[in-house]
Design a protein around this motif. Sequence first.
Motif, mmCIF file in Angstrom:
data_model
loop_
_atom_site.group_PDB
_atom_site.id
_atom_site.type_symbol
_atom_site.label_atom_id
_atom_site.label_comp_id
_atom_site.label_asym_id
_atom_site.label_seq_id
_atom_site.Cartn_x
_atom_site.Cartn_y
_atom_site.Cartn_z
ATOM 1 N N UNK A 136 -20.715 -58.984 10.832
ATOM 2 C CA UNK A 136 -19.930 -59.224 9.622
ATOM 3 C C UNK A 136 -19.633 -57.904 8.917
ATOM 4 N N UNK A 137 -20.622 -57.000 8.886
ATOM 5 C CA UNK A 137 -20.411 -55.682 8.284
ATOM 6 C C UNK A 137 -19.272 -54.951 8.979
ATOM 7 N N UNK A 186 -15.922 -56.526 8.104
ATOM 8 C CA UNK A 186 -15.463 -56.096 6.772
ATOM 9 C C UNK A 186 -14.815 -54.719 6.848
ATOM 10 N N UNK A 234 -12.407 -59.846 13.634
ATOM 11 C CA UNK A 234 -13.474 -60.634 14.279
ATOM 12 C C UNK A 234 -13.360 -60.541 15.800
ATOM 13 N N UNK A 280 -25.438 -61.485 13.419
ATOM 14 C CA UNK A 280 -24.216 -61.945 12.749
ATOM 15 C C UNK A 280 -23.921 -61.071 11.528
ATOM 16 N N UNK A 281 -24.982 -60.657 10.802
ATOM 17 C CA UNK A 281 -24.788 -59.804 9.629
ATOM 18 C C UNK A 281 -24.232 -58.456 10.030
ATOM 19 N N UNK A 303 -29.403 -61.880 11.961
ATOM 20 C CA UNK A 303 -29.405 -60.413 11.941
ATOM 21 C C UNK A 303 -28.179 -59.848 12.659
ATOM 22 N N UNK A 342 -20.358 -65.838 14.077
ATOM 23 C CA UNK A 342 -20.173 -64.521 14.692
ATOM 24 C C UNK A 342 -21.253 -64.209 15.721
#
Lengths: 141, 440
Positions: B365-366, B369, B393, B361-362, B359, B354
């Motif tokens: 990702x959040x 979700x 995405x 990418x997290x 950091x 991603x």
Amino acid sequence: MSQALHLHYDVPGDDFTRAGEASGAVKRKLKQMGFNSSAIRRVAIAMYEGEINMVIHAGGGEADVEIMPEKISIVLTDHGPGIPDVELAMKEGWSTAPDHVRSLGFGAGMGLPNIKKYTDEMRIETEIGKGTKVFMVILAQ
Amino acid sequence: MDRFFHSVTLDKEKCKGCTNCIKRCPTEAIRVRNGKAVITPERCIDCSVCIRVCPYHAKKAKSDPMDIIKAYKYKIALPAPALYGQFNNLDIIDIVLTGLKRVGFDEVFEVSRGAEMVSDATRRLMAQGTLQKPVISSACPAIVRLIRVRFPDLCAHVLPLRAPMETAASLARKEAMEKTGLPSEDIGVFFITPCAAKVTDIKVPIGIEASSVDGAIAISEIYPQLVGCMNKVEEPEAISNSGIIGVSWAGIGGEAAALLNEKHLAADGIENVIKVLEDLEDERLSELDFIELNACPGGCVGGVFTVENPYVAQARIQRLRKYLPVSCNHLPGKQVPGEMKWTGELEFAPVLNLADNIEEAMKRMGMVEEITDRLPGLDCGSCGAPSCRALAEDIVLGEAKESDCIFKMREKIQVIADQLIEMEGYLPKNREPDGEENEP
């Protein structure tokens, strides 16, 4: 300080063939975020073992995963029978798994020892008749 | 050569923008944009799944035309063993090889000979115990590319040997140079290919600097001409020089069986292969020594350039190999020759990540979700992405909008419609209502 990412999964206890789905999903997401591949493998294996345990012994449960850049923390919560003797359960080769799961290659008594082996921190809280919580931490280096 | 060259391409005219290919692509490399499929070159592994599932034949594979051989003084054909399974009532392989000479080649060198040498080399390397077990075969180029983009931890398990096609090409070229005295550039070596990934692998190889093969001619391209020539062969030349081991590489389990060791597994079809790789990654297959993986169902005989049903082809090959020796090609000496080995390592290509750093990418990702939770979860593909999650995405990466989801769009329209009805009830008070129902 970056924010942690929280993931939550229900692990169904009535369908053995679905065991391993939550750890599989976590593995895919960690890969997409570019985590170190050895950390991903350790998370995938430790969480898989815990997930299988919940399905075999406790009729399923819940998995909560907290992801931070430096570590991944997993809490597996079930409302099963509890573990009477944690020390004995941690021994390699000790298993109370029923025959039908042994025939699939599970129940070798390596579940909890493997979790211990692949995690940097591991803790079990258990109460007879109430359930078990397994806490694990994997450092991402 | 363009490092993102792909044999697999799209015929825009024929594409209807349906969802068949996007939903089956193992690397989620395809999106429908403006009514047409678009392949992301960084993600495509040339597995040919999209070619197989496209009902409109809009996905196709490029290979070289027959004419390409004319540019060389001395022309060598390298037939894949899968070719032997394409003919009815064939009793001896030499008829196919003699037929190839009549089509216009000066020399024929069977890839199955290279395969026997690769099998010999693999046995030696496994005996030395220097490889990371289980060893994964590197013969299928689509599998090597799949591992490169999806399985970072398994890159080190891939057998670091050049594929049989490459070893055969080097040997054939060397022999031809000695025989004719011609320089290398006058000798053209052409792989008769069952598969699109091999075409890509020749243009943009992995593990080696450059391919020893000059072109790839599809079995389906050469087939009509070859059958014509084969029918006229009365006295076939004695060319074939490979045994059961080499010829068996055409189907599933041939390469694995050649290791003469029971601790192996052979899987075919990209979805099955992915399941095996997932298990391997989670250390659930540690009792195995070798894993043979084929992207195509049935192995190489199932390639998109073949003309025969793969299972029929497999049965024919079984019959053809019946009276062959076990193996005709062995490595000289005790070591594995350096020229058979890869010169570089297989490096993970994080094209599905991603972001470049954890950091970011997290954070993304959040968001993925959250958006995924809001989407209907039908994975219908109408937005052009293979699943709701893939759309989420794409949204986070700025390549799509939430309103690309037709259900989200419908919800929005519903809200707007409700607002319109509501607004209609509040006509400005400075005007006289015209309907009786509006009177107080």
